[in-house]
Design a protein around this motif. Structure first.
Motif, PDB file in Angstrom:
ATOM      1  N   ASP A  26       0.812  -1.043  -0.139  1.00 21.76           N
ATOM      2  CA  ASP A  26       0.048  -0.339  -0.032  1.00 21.76           C
ATOM      3  C   ASP A  26       0.735   0.729  -0.273  1.00 21.76           C
ATOM      4  O   ASP A  26       0.453   2.552  -0.053  1.00 21.76           O
ATOM      5  CB  ASP A  26      -0.860   0.160   1.319  1.00 21.76           C
ATOM      6  N   TYR A  27       2.159   1.521   0.238  1.00 23.08           N
ATOM      7  CA  TYR A  27       3.176   2.240   0.464  1.00 23.08           C
ATOM      8  C   TYR A  27       4.072   2.102  -0.217  1.00 23.08           C
ATOM      9  O   TYR A  27       4.751   3.046   0.055  1.00 23.08           O
ATOM     10  CB  TYR A  27       3.371   2.023   1.989  1.00 23.08           C
ATOM     11  N   TRP A  28       3.827   1.649  -1.659  1.00 22.93           N
ATOM     12  CA  TRP A  28       5.126   1.549  -2.403  1.00 22.93           C
ATOM     13  C   TRP A  28       4.856   3.368  -3.719  1.00 22.93           C
ATOM     14  O   TRP A  28       3.705   3.072  -3.608  1.00 22.93           O
ATOM     15  CB  TRP A  28       4.849   0.294  -3.847  1.00 22.93           C
ATOM     16  N   ARG A  29       6.234   3.205  -4.084  1.00 24.90           N
ATOM     17  CA  ARG A  29       5.388   4.187  -5.279  1.00 24.90           C
ATOM     18  C   ARG A  29       5.261   5.680  -4.443  1.00 24.90           C
ATOM     19  O   ARG A  29       5.215   6.233  -5.408  1.00 24.90           O
ATOM     20  CB  ARG A  29       5.158   3.940  -6.211  1.00 24.90           C
ATOM     21  N   TYR A  30       4.794   5.874  -3.297  1.00 24.82           N
ATOM     22  CA  TYR A  30       5.209   6.939  -2.503  1.00 24.82           C
ATOM     23  C   TYR A  30       6.370   7.570  -1.737  1.00 24.82           C
ATOM     24  O   TYR A  30       6.021   8.615  -0.887  1.00 24.82           O
ATOM     25  CB  TYR A  30       4.213   7.135  -1.462  1.00 24.82           C
ATOM     26  N   GLY A  31       7.710   7.137  -2.391  1.00 26.38           N
ATOM     27  CA  GLY A  31       9.238   7.406  -1.168  1.00 26.38           C
ATOM     28  C   GLY A  31       8.691   6.324  -0.496  1.00 26.38           C
ATOM     29  O   GLY A  31      10.163   7.011   0.212  1.00 26.38           O
ATOM     30  N   THR A  32       7.855   6.042   0.569  1.00 22.48           N
ATOM     31  CA  THR A  32       8.332   5.231   1.181  1.00 22.48           C
ATOM     32  C   THR A  32       9.792   4.788   1.992  1.00 22.48           C
ATOM     33  O   THR A  32      10.820   4.466   3.147  1.00 22.48           O
ATOM     34  CB  THR A  32       6.943   4.503   1.962  1.00 22.48           C
ATOM     35  N   SER A  33       9.735   3.601   0.914  1.00 23.49           N
ATOM     36  CA  SER A  33      11.240   2.743   1.395  1.00 23.49           C
ATOM     37  C   SER A  33      11.969   3.356   0.968  1.00 23.49           C
ATOM     38  O   SER A  33      13.217   3.075   2.148  1.00 23.49           O
ATOM     39  CB  SER A  33      11.050   2.048  -0.385  1.00 23.49           C
ATOM     40  N   SER A  34      12.288   4.365   0.450  1.00 24.52           N
ATOM     41  CA  SER A  34      14.067   5.618   0.348  1.00 24.52           C
ATOM     42  C   SER A  34      14.507   6.391   1.640  1.00 24.52           C
ATOM     43  O   SER A  34      14.511   6.231   2.780  1.00 24.52           O
ATOM     44  CB  SER A  34      13.731   6.999  -0.574  1.00 24.52           C
ATOM     45  N   VAL A  35      12.811   6.621   2.530  1.00 28.45           N
ATOM     46  CA  VAL A  35      12.597   6.823   4.096  1.00 28.45           C
ATOM     47  C   VAL A  35      12.876   5.926   4.841  1.00 28.45           C
ATOM     48  O   VAL A  35      13.725   6.047   6.205  1.00 28.45           O
ATOM     49  CB  VAL A  35      11.124   7.577   4.144  1.00 28.45           C
ATOM     50  N   PHE A  36      12.147   5.344   5.317  1.00 26.57           N
ATOM     51  CA  PHE A  36      12.898   4.000   5.924  1.00 26.57           C
ATOM     52  C   PHE A  36      14.268   3.205   5.440  1.00 26.57           C
ATOM     53  O   PHE A  36      15.268   3.510   6.482  1.00 26.57           O
ATOM     54  CB  PHE A  36      11.666   2.470   5.212  1.00 26.57           C
ATOM     55  N   LEU A  37      15.306   2.808   4.469  1.00 29.36           N
ATOM     56  CA  LEU A  37      15.997   2.603   4.016  1.00 29.36           C
ATOM     57  C   LEU A  37      16.984   3.733   4.736  1.00 29.36           C
ATOM     58  O   LEU A  37      18.421   3.481   5.502  1.00 29.36           O
ATOM     59  CB  LEU A  37      16.041   2.366   2.581  1.00 29.36           C
ATOM     60  N   LYS A  38      16.695   5.522   4.301  1.00 24.72           N
ATOM     61  CA  LYS A  38      17.454   6.394   4.960  1.00 24.72           C
ATOM     62  C   LYS A  38      17.937   6.245   6.291  1.00 24.72           C
ATOM     63  O   LYS A  38      18.912   6.007   7.042  1.00 24.72           O
ATOM     64  CB  LYS A  38      17.160   7.672   4.964  1.00 24.72           C
ATOM     65  N   GLU A  39      16.747   6.109   7.135  1.00 27.16           N
ATOM     66  CA  GLU A  39      16.368   5.070   8.565  1.00 27.16           C
ATOM     67  C   GLU A  39      17.344   4.410   8.919  1.00 27.16           C
ATOM     68  O   GLU A  39      17.892   4.432  10.087  1.00 27.16           O
ATOM     69  CB  GLU A  39      14.967   5.398   9.212  1.00 27.16           C
ATOM     70  N   VAL A  40      17.209   3.198   7.900  1.00 30.14           N
ATOM     71  CA  VAL A  40      18.070   2.486   8.950  1.00 30.14           C
ATOM     72  C   VAL A  40      19.492   2.410   8.137  1.00 30.14           C
ATOM     73  O   VAL A  40      19.936   1.960   9.170  1.00 30.14           O
ATOM     74  CB  VAL A  40      17.848   0.857   7.657  1.00 30.14           C
ATOM     75  N   ILE A  41      19.984   3.442   7.920  1.00 25.10           N
ATOM     76  CA  ILE A  41      21.160   3.568   7.087  1.00 25.10           C
ATOM     77  C   ILE A  41      22.238   4.187   8.435  1.00 25.10           C
ATOM     78  O   ILE A  41      22.949   4.249   9.376  1.00 25.10           O
ATOM     79  CB  ILE A  41      21.492   4.302   5.999  1.00 25.10           C
ATOM     80  N   ASP A  42      20.794   5.583   8.919  1.00 23.33           N
ATOM     81  CA  ASP A  42      21.254   6.391  10.274  1.00 23.33           C
ATOM     82  C   ASP A  42      21.292   5.672  11.561  1.00 23.33           C
ATOM     83  O   ASP A  42      22.309   5.702  12.038  1.00 23.33           O
ATOM     84  CB  ASP A  42      20.244   7.225  10.233  1.00 23.33           C
ATOM     85  N   TYR A  43      20.525   4.341  11.906  1.00 27.94           N
ATOM     86  CA  TYR A  43      20.543   3.800  12.639  1.00 27.94           C
ATOM     87  C   TYR A  43      22.286   3.257  12.747  1.00 27.94           C
ATOM     88  O   TYR A  43      22.835   2.470  13.681  1.00 27.94           O
ATOM     89  CB  TYR A  43      19.558   2.516  12.774  1.00 27.94           C
ATOM     90  N   CYS A  44      22.718   2.408  11.254  1.00 31.15           N
ATOM     91  CA  CYS A  44      23.904   1.518  11.418  1.00 31.15           C
ATOM     92  C   CYS A  44      25.017   2.456  11.745  1.00 31.15           C
ATOM     93  O   CYS A  44      26.009   1.822  12.367  1.00 31.15           O
ATOM     94  CB  CYS A  44      24.043   0.937   9.976  1.00 31.15           C
ATOM     95  N   LYS A  45      25.263   4.028  11.038  1.00 33.69           N
ATOM     96  CA  LYS A  45      25.731   4.819  11.203  1.00 33.69           C
ATOM     97  C   LYS A  45      25.670   5.065  12.849  1.00 33.69           C
ATOM     98  O   LYS A  45      26.868   5.449  13.501  1.00 33.69           O
ATOM     99  CB  LYS A  45      25.561   6.114  10.639  1.00 33.69           C
TER     100      LYS A  45
END
Length: 175
Positions: free
Chosen positions: A104-123
């Motif tokens: 339901d959240y595909w094609r709205y940029g949600t994956s990009s926002v989520f991935l950025k949060e995961v990257i920041d978490y790892c950092k």
């Protein structure tokens, strides 16, 4: 409410598993041959294990979980044969597993926002890099990761129980 990244707790296991089932059903309607099968991976047992090991990250709000992935230091044997840019102790290189967002959240940029949060978490956790693999039929995931700053390091054949031996892109994000 804006979705946030958090570690999953045991009370969320069934909701996370439902998310994975929805993703599997959604992907089945696309040309991508992801190969996931919730009887094998990502299974309820796998989700439970990741949550209990404190490795499952979720993205959402108090109402619903719209994204999930596991982040740990566990890799397939083939990862050790890759000529990664970062060659540091394994406990300084996170690996992202089963990254997904509800259809339901595909094609709205949600994956990009989520991935950025995961990257920041790892950092924030002091990792030197993130590694992951993408099955070679998943062009959309590949584009997502490259856009986020991951670099393709190699393309290899690798075995996973759920898909057998298939080709995978091996990606690295260096901090």
């Amino acid at each position: 409410m804006k979705p946030i990244l958090q570690k999953a707790n045991p009370s969320q296991i069934n909701d996370i598993f439902s998310l994975y089932k929805a993703v599997v059903a959604g992907v089945a309607k696309t040309p991508v041959n992801l190969g996931w099968n919730t009887e094998v991976y990502p299974s309820l047992e796998w989700v439970t294990e990741c949550v209990n090991k404190n490795e499952m990250l979720i993205f959402g709000d108090n109402e619903s979980i719209i994204g999930a992935c596991a982040v740990n230091y566990s890799v397939n044997e083939e990862y050790n044969q890759i000529n990664w840019k970062i060659k540091t102790p394994a406990e300084k290189i996170s690996t992202i597993h089963a990254f997904c967002v509800h259809p339901d959240y595909w094609r709205y940029g949600t994956s990009s926002v989520f991935l950025k949060e995961v990257i920041d978490y790892c950092k924030r956790n002091g990792d030197a890099a993130i590694h992951l693999d993408v099955i070679d039929t998943n062009d959309k995931a590949m584009k997502l990761y490259v856009k986020a700053g991951f670099e393709e390091i190699d393309r290899i054949e690798m075995f996973y129980e759920v898909v057998g031996t298939r080709k995978f892109w091996m990606l690295e994000y260096v901090f």
